[in-house]
Each structure stands twice: as C-alpha cells, then as structure tokens.
Design a protein around this motif. Structure first.
Motif, PDB file in Angstrom:
ATOM      1  N   ILE A  37     -57.005 -23.238  47.626  1.00 25.97           N
ATOM      2  CA  ILE A  37     -58.021 -23.999  46.827  1.00 25.97           C
ATOM      3  C   ILE A  37     -57.933 -23.492  45.546  1.00 25.97           C
ATOM      4  N   THR A  80     -56.965 -25.909  42.447  1.00 26.31           N
ATOM      5  CA  THR A  80     -57.990 -25.817  41.149  1.00 26.31           C
ATOM      6  C   THR A  80     -57.410 -25.561  39.784  1.00 26.31           C
ATOM      7  N   ASN A  86     -63.292 -18.109  43.148  1.00 23.99           N
ATOM      8  CA  ASN A  86     -62.748 -18.744  44.358  1.00 23.99           C
ATOM      9  C   ASN A  86     -62.332 -17.678  45.461  1.00 23.99           C
ATOM     10  N   VAL A 116     -66.999 -20.752  45.373  1.00 26.72           N
ATOM     11  CA  VAL A 116     -66.232 -21.254  46.544  1.00 26.72           C
ATOM     12  C   VAL A 116     -66.965 -20.467  47.528  1.00 26.72           C
ATOM     13  N   SER A 156     -68.441 -21.848  51.727  1.00 25.55           N
ATOM     14  CA  SER A 156     -67.897 -22.608  53.049  1.00 25.55           C
ATOM     15  C   SER A 156     -69.078 -23.408  53.633  1.00 25.55           C
ATOM     16  N   CYS A 208     -72.222 -24.226  43.873  1.00 24.41           N
ATOM     17  CA  CYS A 208     -70.988 -23.899  44.639  1.00 24.41           C
ATOM     18  C   CYS A 208     -70.622 -25.023  45.506  1.00 24.41           C
ATOM     19  N   ASN A 257     -68.899 -26.040  49.167  1.00 20.77           N
ATOM     20  CA  ASN A 257     -68.908 -25.521  50.781  1.00 20.77           C
ATOM     21  C   ASN A 257     -67.843 -26.278  51.458  1.00 20.77           C
ATOM     22  N   VAL A 291     -61.280 -30.327  47.079  1.00 19.97           N
ATOM     23  CA  VAL A 291     -62.173 -29.378  46.637  1.00 19.97           C
ATOM     24  C   VAL A 291     -62.056 -29.024  45.345  1.00 19.97           C
ATOM     25  N   ILE A 325     -64.774 -29.020  42.334  1.00 24.44           N
ATOM     26  CA  ILE A 325     -65.027 -27.868  41.651  1.00 24.44           C
ATOM     27  C   ILE A 325     -65.206 -28.164  40.053  1.00 24.44           C
TER      28      ILE A 325
END
Length: 261
Positions: free
Chosen positions: A21, A25, A95, A144, A146, A186, A188, A229, A233
């Motif tokens: 991720i 990002t 992250n 980041v 979950s 954040c 998830n 993801v 973000i």
C-alpha cells in the motif's frame, strides 16, 4: 488547479513506502504532483519505488529515508531530514505496519510488543514530531489501519488490538488538532493483495487459499488492490475531504458490514 495535480507544491511523507500500500500510495501522490519523502526498511525496494515515481510521472526525485521506525532516534531523523530537505510538511501518511498471527492462547508478550511498537508507538512518535510542521501548513494526517480495527477476528490477537488502537488514536488526535485546523483520518483496508500476509508467515499455498477465501469474506467478492487504498488515502489528504476529520474509512469491499449467516 487541475484536479490531477492537486498536490503540486505539497510535501507528503509516507512510511512503509517500499512495498504494498505504501508503494502504491507513493506512486499515486507522485502522479498528483506531490513532493515525496519516502521511508522504508528495504533500501533496494525503496529505490525501485522512487524510480517508478520518477519514470512514470517525470517528477522530481523523492527524498529516500531508510530507517527502522521502532528506533526512536531513526524516527527523529526521518522528520529532521524531511524538513531540512523540503522546509515544510503538508501530509503525513502513517502506513508502516506488520502482521503476525497468534491467538490469545499462544501470543507471548514479545509478539505484543513487536506489533504495538511498530503499529502504534511509531505512529504516536512520528505524529508528535510532525505536529509543529503540520500546524504551520494546516496539513493533515492519514493513518493506515485495517478492518481488524473495526471488527474482531480470531487468530490475530495482537494485530487486532494494535489496529483498534490506531483507530482510536486517529479520533482522539483529530479532536485535539481540530482547533488548529489539522485533520486526522484513517483508512481501514480489508484483505489487499500485497506481501504483508506472506511476511506475516503464510507460504504460497496458504496465501493462494487465503486470497480465494477472500471472495467469500468480502461482499464485493474479491480482495482489494493497493491502488484502491492509495486513492482513498489521497482523497482524505486532499482538499476534497476538507470537512472530514476523525473518520475511519473502510476500504474493504464491504467486509466490515458483513455478518455470518
């Protein structure tokens, strides 16, 4: 300003940017014009991500910060080098994280400490170090987490605790910083196709079975991609999300909403 260059002139620091991720990002923010400071533990991988950022998008070279976030002095150096290089910070993306399996019956304190130190304590430290700079720019933070922070799962005891802590840290920091106009949110993710699970101990066969099972455990019938993801973000970090703070946003194909039946 064109929406596709909405981070032009903005400095974005991303931890755990050498894979998964974090790497996706970094590339997505590069595409949006950001000046990047990228942290990771693997120098070669970080270099590769940096080259991809430059190659694909032809932007200036990212600042690379090879460091272990559980080392307090190394984490201080990350922030110092970023500010020395760019003179400011607009967005912090926390992250970096690790996953280990283990239930309440067989998880020792050493595993708890490893997960809490990497997944929670390092975010706590980097956030506090970033604050003077983010207050100055009215910047924002995206953590980041979950789906494991929102829902309980068996067999990942310490990991679930660490991610629930990240979610609550996000909300509490958001309220503390709202008067300063610094937003904190954040994401998830559900199961996302990265190296996280293999590094957490799964072999290839177990991983393939796990990904196949994800078709049933996610309402949309598949695991997510790191790019999906990354886009969320970037949205939360952008002016498009100017009235969003203290939010935990599931990027999990509906997994957080599901119940066994």
């Amino acid at each position: 300003m064109a929406d596709n260059m909405q981070f032009l002139g903005k400095v974005v620091l991303i931890t755990g940017a050498s894979s998964g991720i974090g790497a996706a990002t970094a590339k997505h923010f590069a595409k949006l014009g950001a000046s990047l400071a990228l942290n990771g533990r693997n120098k070669e991988n970080l270099q590769k991500v940096s080259e991809e950022c430059i190659q694909v998008y032809g932007k200036t070279e990212p600042l690379l910060l090879v460091a272990e976030l559980t080392d307090e002095n190394a984490t201080k150096a990350i922030m110092e080098k970023t500010i020395n290089h760019y003179g400011k910070l607009d967005v912090l993306v926390n992250n970096a994280g690790i996953l280990e399996t283990g239930s309440v019956e067989n998880t020792d304190l050493a595993q708890y400490d490893r997960l809490m130190n990497t997944n929670v304590r390092s975010i706590y430290q980097l956030t506090t170090l970033a604050l003077p700079h983010l207050i100055a720019t009215k910047g924002n933070i995206v953590n980041v987490s979950s789906v494991n922070g929102i829902r309980a799962f068996p067999g990942v005891f310490a990991y679930c605790i660490s991610k629930a802590a990240v979610d609550h840290m996000t909300r509490c920091a958001a309220l503390d910083l709202a008067p300063k106009q610094v937003r904190v949110n954040c994401v998830n993710p559900g199961v996302t196709v990265t190296n996280l699970h293999k590094r957490g101990g799964m072999n290839q066969e177990q991983y393939e079975a796990f990904i196949k099972k994800s078709q049933e455990t996610h309402a949309l019938g598949r695991p997510g991609t790191p790019e999906e993801v990354a886009k969320t973000i970037a949205f939360l970090a952008s002016e498009n999300a100017s009235f969003i703070t203290g939010a935990t946003v599931p990027v999990d194909g509906g997994r957080h909403a599901m119940c066994p039946r």
